[in-house]
Design an enzyme around this catalytic site. Sequence first.
Site, short mmCIF file in Angstrom:
data_model
loop_
_atom_site.label_atom_id
_atom_site.label_comp_id
_atom_site.label_asym_id
_atom_site.label_seq_id
_atom_site.Cartn_x
_atom_site.Cartn_y
_atom_site.Cartn_z
N GLU A 61 4.28 -34.16 -1.74
CA GLU A 61 3.07 -33.64 -2.36
C GLU A 61 3.44 -32.89 -3.63
O GLU A 61 4.56 -32.39 -3.77
CB GLU A 61 2.34 -32.71 -1.38
CG GLU A 61 1.73 -33.45 -0.22
CD GLU A 61 0.48 -34.21 -0.60
OE1 GLU A 61 0.61 -35.34 -1.10
OE2 GLU A 61 -0.63 -33.69 -0.41
N LYS A 65 -14.58 -7.50 -8.57
CA LYS A 65 -13.78 -8.36 -9.45
C LYS A 65 -13.16 -9.53 -8.67
O LYS A 65 -13.16 -10.67 -9.15
CB LYS A 65 -12.67 -7.52 -10.09
CG LYS A 65 -11.92 -8.26 -11.18
CD LYS A 65 -11.19 -7.31 -12.11
CE LYS A 65 -10.55 -8.08 -13.25
NZ LYS A 65 -10.27 -7.23 -14.42
N ASP A 66 -12.67 -9.24 -7.45
CA ASP A 66 -12.12 -10.31 -6.63
C ASP A 66 -13.21 -11.27 -6.19
O ASP A 66 -12.98 -12.48 -6.07
CB ASP A 66 -11.42 -9.73 -5.39
CG ASP A 66 -10.08 -9.09 -5.75
OD1 ASP A 66 -9.47 -9.52 -6.75
OD2 ASP A 66 -9.65 -8.16 -5.03
N HIS A 81 0.81 -1.22 0.00
CA HIS A 81 0.00 0.00 0.00
C HIS A 81 0.84 1.26 0.00
O HIS A 81 0.30 2.35 -0.16
CB HIS A 81 -0.97 -0.02 1.19
CG HIS A 81 -2.17 -0.87 0.93
ND1 HIS A 81 -2.08 -2.21 0.69
CD2 HIS A 81 -3.50 -0.58 0.87
CE1 HIS A 81 -3.29 -2.71 0.49
NE2 HIS A 81 -4.16 -1.74 0.59
N SER A 122 -0.65 -0.89 -5.98
CA SER A 122 -0.49 -2.03 -6.87
C SER A 122 0.18 -1.61 -8.16
O SER A 122 -0.01 -0.50 -8.64
CB SER A 122 -1.86 -2.63 -7.23
OG SER A 122 -2.43 -3.24 -6.11
#
Lengths: 431, 192
Positions: free
Chosen positions: A291, A247-248, A219, A223
């Site tokens: 894994e 959107k998220d 922040h 971004s």
Amino acid sequence: MSFPWAQEYKPQAPLMQWLDERLPLPRLVYNAVGAGYPVPRNLNYMWNFGVLAGFCLALQIVTGVILAMHYAANAGVAFDSVEHIMRDVNWGWMLRYAHANGASAFFVVVYLHIFRGFFYSSYKAPREMIWLLGVLIFLLMMATAFMGYVLPWGQMSFWGAKVITGLFGAIPLVGEPIQQWLLGGFAPDNAALNRFFSLHFLLPFVIAGVVILHIWALHIPGSSNPTGVEVKQESDTVPFHPYYTAKDGFGLGVFLIGYCALLFFAPNMLGHPDNYIPANPLSTPAHIVPEWYFWPFYAILRAFTSDFFFIPAKLMGVLAMFSAILVWFFLPWLDRSPVRSGHYRPMFRKFFWVLVIDTLILGYCGGAPAEEPYVMISQVAAIYYFAHFLIILPIVSAIERPAPLPFSITEAVLGKDENAVLAPPAVPLSA
Amino acid sequence: MSDHAGAEAVLPEGAAGSGEGVRRRDFINIAAVSAAGVGGVVTLIPLISQMAPSADVLAASSTEIDISAIQPGQAIKAVFRKQPVFVRNLTPKEIAEADAVDISTLRDPQTLTERTKEGHENWLITMGVCTHLGCVPLGAGEGEVKGEFGGYFCPCHGSSYDTAARIRKGPAPKNLEVPEYEFTSDTIVKIG
């Protein structure tokens, strides 16, 4: 923090005003993920994965804390307590499958997040700190996932623990004492299982702490975006809420469809049948693999089959495996190109996709048995992997001729429009 | 700095002892921080040491094995420190095979004599832990694959050991480890 045109938090209700003067937590949220945080208007779906990773962390903590209410970290009863969760505890099967597959989902999301960072050079100034914290989170995730996999105390749990702690045994002189110190014994046993459980419970909260630092660091400059051109004017941004919460939210819905398909229709697809056999220190499963999310690194570990100068093969493999991740810490200084986005870097873009394919090949070889041709393929792929970061990236960033960058994010989105786009930054367009 | 100068000015000449800008308070600062630092570091000792093998784990670190029932050509798996240990009664043919090897060709050069006890050369006692990544090799149990050198074969990554449990082929760097042991009688071996 943030841009001068960020909307200010103005509580209306008297209660919220009262709270704001005493504990401005709603203000913090508003400025962090609310309307008070301006975000580039052109973020694509690759920018969803940070929020998705945060969701996965929350999912793992919630399901994990519940599982810990029913699980017993004692070598004598651990396996049975997991079966007790699967058969007897109400919804236990779902919670355990949600947790086990949640780990896989978490890694899928984080790998996409990391490779988004590679393509758009998210690690470049002024965002180096975000990147470094991100690599740290990834290392913590790997440690947490490894220790979690040991807890069911099945055959793969036991032998995975033995092989991975055995890696520390490769360190000259102090290796064996370190291994015994880590395990609290000469082989994985009750002491190891207990401490792994304790740390497996602790580390997610450490991760949550580093995630807060990661977001805090994000922040400060805000971004990045698919053009890699920094925000210049108000018209380059939209408020996080409602634009990116929506959107998220959509991305989260898509993610949940895939996750639930895995959880409800193929919950054991990514696991190993051997782990439904209780741990037996006297019998090794024929084919030990970790894994899937560790496969690329496991392939690098096994790629060293003969001594390298004076360094024994085993130690070399261990060093290479850890270096494969540690090299990410140096990325901001290895890639010197001033252009961020892969969209404007024709040469870099090609090598990026070769790296993606190379990593997938390493992953495939890491899951395959350690025999030819997989060993040879992993050797070539491992060499390329390191060459990409240490040789190709510095050279490409020195000799590449980048494509012309758009003047601004607005221009990249709306096209060259003399009236709309090239207005002086001092006059915000939407004002 | 200004605080320092101010304090200096208030103190009468020589009141701090040595002068030269060193004051009694500096000594107290250094002494206090040093004591706290050393104390803090010492506190770490129990926090780190608690993770080492505990007394009960160490107490179980020797084991006695009765070998009277093992016929030549047979082997057993025993448990020592929660890990498998192979006790093998070699046949004269296996001993001859092991002795016939030119040790300069070996990755981890050792003779069979160095790996056994005097007077008990037919007893090959090794850890059942592959020196590569710690798997349990096959070859001690009845009917298990012994690999192309007639000793042990690790199914994980294909390391083959010979009849002296020396590494002959595959990724393992060293011979199977010979633990510390002694014959307390002709039929009892104490390992550890």
